[in-house]
Motif scaffolding. Sequence first.
Motif, PDB file in Angstrom:
ATOM      1  N   GLN A 219      23.479   3.700  56.228  1.00 32.01           N
ATOM      2  CA  GLN A 219      24.061   5.152  56.737  1.00 32.01           C
ATOM      3  C   GLN A 219      23.924   5.345  58.178  1.00 32.01           C
ATOM      4  O   GLN A 219      22.552   5.703  58.427  1.00 32.01           O
ATOM      5  CB  GLN A 219      23.462   6.067  55.509  1.00 32.01           C
ATOM      6  CG  GLN A 219      24.226   7.480  55.718  1.00 32.01           C
ATOM      7  CD  GLN A 219      23.600   8.415  54.555  1.00 32.01           C
ATOM      8  OE1 GLN A 219      22.431   8.039  54.047  1.00 32.01           O
ATOM      9  NE2 GLN A 219      24.461   9.418  54.270  1.00 32.01           N
ATOM     10  N   ARG A 269      21.148   1.330  52.983  1.00 30.36           N
ATOM     11  CA  ARG A 269      21.506   1.513  51.851  1.00 30.36           C
ATOM     12  C   ARG A 269      21.350   0.623  50.683  1.00 30.36           C
ATOM     13  O   ARG A 269      22.120  -0.073  50.297  1.00 30.36           O
ATOM     14  CB  ARG A 269      23.103   1.752  51.853  1.00 30.36           C
ATOM     15  CG  ARG A 269      23.407   2.777  52.643  1.00 30.36           C
ATOM     16  CD  ARG A 269      23.227   4.104  52.671  1.00 30.36           C
ATOM     17  NE  ARG A 269      23.525   4.577  51.455  1.00 30.36           N
ATOM     18  CZ  ARG A 269      22.466   5.187  50.613  1.00 30.36           C
ATOM     19  NH1 ARG A 269      21.276   5.084  50.761  1.00 30.36           N
ATOM     20  NH2 ARG A 269      23.045   5.619  49.357  1.00 30.36           N
ATOM     21  N   GLU A 275      18.812   8.795  50.775  1.00 28.86           N
ATOM     22  CA  GLU A 275      20.154   8.955  51.429  1.00 28.86           C
ATOM     23  C   GLU A 275      20.299  10.202  52.304  1.00 28.86           C
ATOM     24  O   GLU A 275      19.482  11.060  51.839  1.00 28.86           O
ATOM     25  CB  GLU A 275      21.090   8.989  50.070  1.00 28.86           C
ATOM     26  CG  GLU A 275      22.555   9.392  50.545  1.00 28.86           C
ATOM     27  CD  GLU A 275      23.732   9.581  49.628  1.00 28.86           C
ATOM     28  OE1 GLU A 275      24.791   9.889  49.806  1.00 28.86           O
ATOM     29  OE2 GLU A 275      22.977   9.554  48.403  1.00 28.86           O
ATOM     30  N   PHE A 276      20.958   9.991  53.319  1.00 30.88           N
ATOM     31  CA  PHE A 276      20.865  11.160  54.165  1.00 30.88           C
ATOM     32  C   PHE A 276      21.880  12.558  53.863  1.00 30.88           C
ATOM     33  O   PHE A 276      22.918  12.322  53.577  1.00 30.88           O
ATOM     34  CB  PHE A 276      21.507  11.068  55.780  1.00 30.88           C
ATOM     35  CG  PHE A 276      21.078  11.860  56.470  1.00 30.88           C
ATOM     36  CD1 PHE A 276      19.881  11.915  57.507  1.00 30.88           C
ATOM     37  CD2 PHE A 276      21.747  13.000  57.138  1.00 30.88           C
ATOM     38  CE1 PHE A 276      19.375  12.589  58.308  1.00 30.88           C
ATOM     39  CE2 PHE A 276      21.619  13.860  57.995  1.00 30.88           C
ATOM     40  CZ  PHE A 276      20.138  13.611  58.699  1.00 30.88           C
ATOM     41  N   THR A 277      20.987  13.553  53.214  1.00 38.26           N
ATOM     42  CA  THR A 277      21.723  14.763  52.535  1.00 38.26           C
ATOM     43  C   THR A 277      21.450  15.721  53.426  1.00 38.26           C
ATOM     44  O   THR A 277      20.666  15.941  54.408  1.00 38.26           O
ATOM     45  CB  THR A 277      21.404  14.939  51.196  1.00 38.26           C
ATOM     46  OG1 THR A 277      19.875  14.937  51.117  1.00 38.26           O
ATOM     47  CG2 THR A 277      21.710  13.558  50.294  1.00 38.26           C
ATOM     48  N   ALA A 278      22.164  16.811  52.977  1.00 34.50           N
ATOM     49  CA  ALA A 278      21.724  18.330  53.740  1.00 34.50           C
ATOM     50  C   ALA A 278      20.342  18.467  53.322  1.00 34.50           C
ATOM     51  O   ALA A 278      19.685  19.321  54.359  1.00 34.50           O
ATOM     52  CB  ALA A 278      22.755  19.193  52.941  1.00 34.50           C
ATOM     53  N   GLU A 279      19.974  18.369  52.185  1.00 37.53           N
ATOM     54  CA  GLU A 279      18.406  18.654  51.881  1.00 37.53           C
ATOM     55  C   GLU A 279      17.396  17.872  52.889  1.00 37.53           C
ATOM     56  O   GLU A 279      16.600  18.363  53.129  1.00 37.53           O
ATOM     57  CB  GLU A 279      18.368  18.252  50.432  1.00 37.53           C
ATOM     58  CG  GLU A 279      18.744  19.101  49.374  1.00 37.53           C
ATOM     59  CD  GLU A 279      20.453  18.967  49.260  1.00 37.53           C
ATOM     60  OE1 GLU A 279      20.994  19.839  48.721  1.00 37.53           O
ATOM     61  OE2 GLU A 279      20.789  17.739  49.820  1.00 37.53           O
ATOM     62  N   LEU A 280      17.799  16.359  53.024  1.00 40.42           N
ATOM     63  CA  LEU A 280      16.778  15.871  53.770  1.00 40.42           C
ATOM     64  C   LEU A 280      17.049  16.405  55.315  1.00 40.42           C
ATOM     65  O   LEU A 280      16.190  16.319  55.950  1.00 40.42           O
ATOM     66  CB  LEU A 280      17.421  14.417  53.877  1.00 40.42           C
ATOM     67  CG  LEU A 280      16.432  13.370  54.646  1.00 40.42           C
ATOM     68  CD1 LEU A 280      15.222  13.299  54.296  1.00 40.42           C
ATOM     69  CD2 LEU A 280      17.114  11.913  54.637  1.00 40.42           C
ATOM     70  N   LEU A 327      24.810  19.738  58.225  1.00 36.05           N
ATOM     71  CA  LEU A 327      25.302  18.228  57.970  1.00 36.05           C
ATOM     72  C   LEU A 327      26.717  18.442  58.019  1.00 36.05           C
ATOM     73  O   LEU A 327      27.563  18.895  56.984  1.00 36.05           O
ATOM     74  CB  LEU A 327      25.008  17.537  56.824  1.00 36.05           C
ATOM     75  CG  LEU A 327      25.538  15.975  56.593  1.00 36.05           C
ATOM     76  CD1 LEU A 327      24.959  14.916  57.617  1.00 36.05           C
ATOM     77  CD2 LEU A 327      24.695  15.748  55.284  1.00 36.05           C
ATOM     78  N   GLY A 329      30.717  16.594  57.819  1.00 36.63           N
ATOM     79  CA  GLY A 329      31.335  15.267  57.635  1.00 36.63           C
ATOM     80  C   GLY A 329      32.881  15.385  58.106  1.00 36.63           C
ATOM     81  O   GLY A 329      33.255  16.430  58.594  1.00 36.63           O
TER      82      GLY A 329
END
Length: 446
Positions: A219, A269, A275-280, A327, A329
């Motif tokens: 990712q 991955r 996984e890179f998320t908004a929370e991370l 984040l 996209g």
Amino acid sequence: MSIAAPDLPPEPAAGRAGNTPADGTRSGATRTPSGRPSSSRTAPAGRALELAGAQPVPGTRSLRLAEIGGLCRAVAAEAVRERRMPGEDRLGPLATAAARAAGARVPLSAVLRACQEGLRSALDVAGTVERNHAGTAEGNHAGTGDGRDEDGLPSATDLMLELLRAVTGVVGDAYVDEDRQLAVERRAAGQALASALLSGRPGTAVARHSGLPIAPYYQVVALAAVPSGPPDEQAARGSRGVPAAVAEVLGAETPGLLAHTGGTLLLARVPGEPEFTAELLAELSAAAGSALAATAMVAAAGQVPEAAEQVHELLELARLAGRGPGLHGLDDLAMEYQLTRDGPAGRQLARLLDPLEAHPELFETARAYLRNDMNRRLTARQLFVHPNTVDYRLRRIGRLTGIDLATAAGIAQATAALLARDMDRTGRDRTGRTGDMWDEADARRG
């Protein structure tokens, strides 16, 4: 009068000087006279446990803690028996064991607790012995009233307090020194792998010798700090920076090329990896002490360079579109992305606003008006002008460019023209994005 030494378990073999650690941590490291690891060390290639960021094998943590506790008990027993503080030759093995615990990723708090428990167990035994002698000593008027007995030697309690101070100092210093050095080595390994992947050479010796496994997919993440407020206010709030935040949240060995204000991050991955998320991203922002914006996409290891170029272009587009932290996209920026594609139409869009070159206040007004959803009063407040001045400037923009900002078609045309113009000025020839890009972006914002 002497105090009998406690009957303690034998010192663990793994903690004796000269033994080779069983968990792959550094052996034969240069030591200072105090027994602490020297900071001038070179990491052997392929140290899988430290550099790959693997969790310690089952039992490693308990072994390291047992080693620390056993050494502390043995040192305390000897100190009580000889009624004096141990020399550096006895504290040196504690420093070695603390460094091994750091290499095995045992938390420092757990290491210090093991030290304290070891000393306490020795103190409990020594206290019992001392109390047994107290009756005899009382009859002989033992003690001087200053914590020493009739021989002028310190009591077991005073000795233990002094020993606690010395032991925690040696252990804490050795642990921090080793942990800092390992963090530098892990970060270097992550940077080496990221450099190989971003240059399109995932199968090279550089990538293999980084000590980190090469995943089939990554990712690819573009990160940037989003300034908020004047530069002096930002400096007053303080910021740890993106590299420190990534090391804290994801680990220093995470592949990436990062500067203080952002850069490129590569997350493997594979099962078990984040996984890179908004929370991370929110965690990273909190750790960095500044708001962050990011874009991400998944790519095969051999396609990381192209993916990095695309995510950085998307992040720059998000910045130009005023999207702010978060984040972002391709779905969020699909219209802007398509409108700013290179070609005759994009270049023609960028040229629509050429008549405003000599009037920077008109550019400023157009941007503010569109950013504020065509709210002329809010635009006037932000520009510190009267609303009638905003109306006058909008009419003048229409006369110079033919774009009527009072209509939906004119608003769409102006939005696309501004984006195309900004992207044309920024340039699309950036490939391997590193920290220098973010310094340039900060300069443009300033």
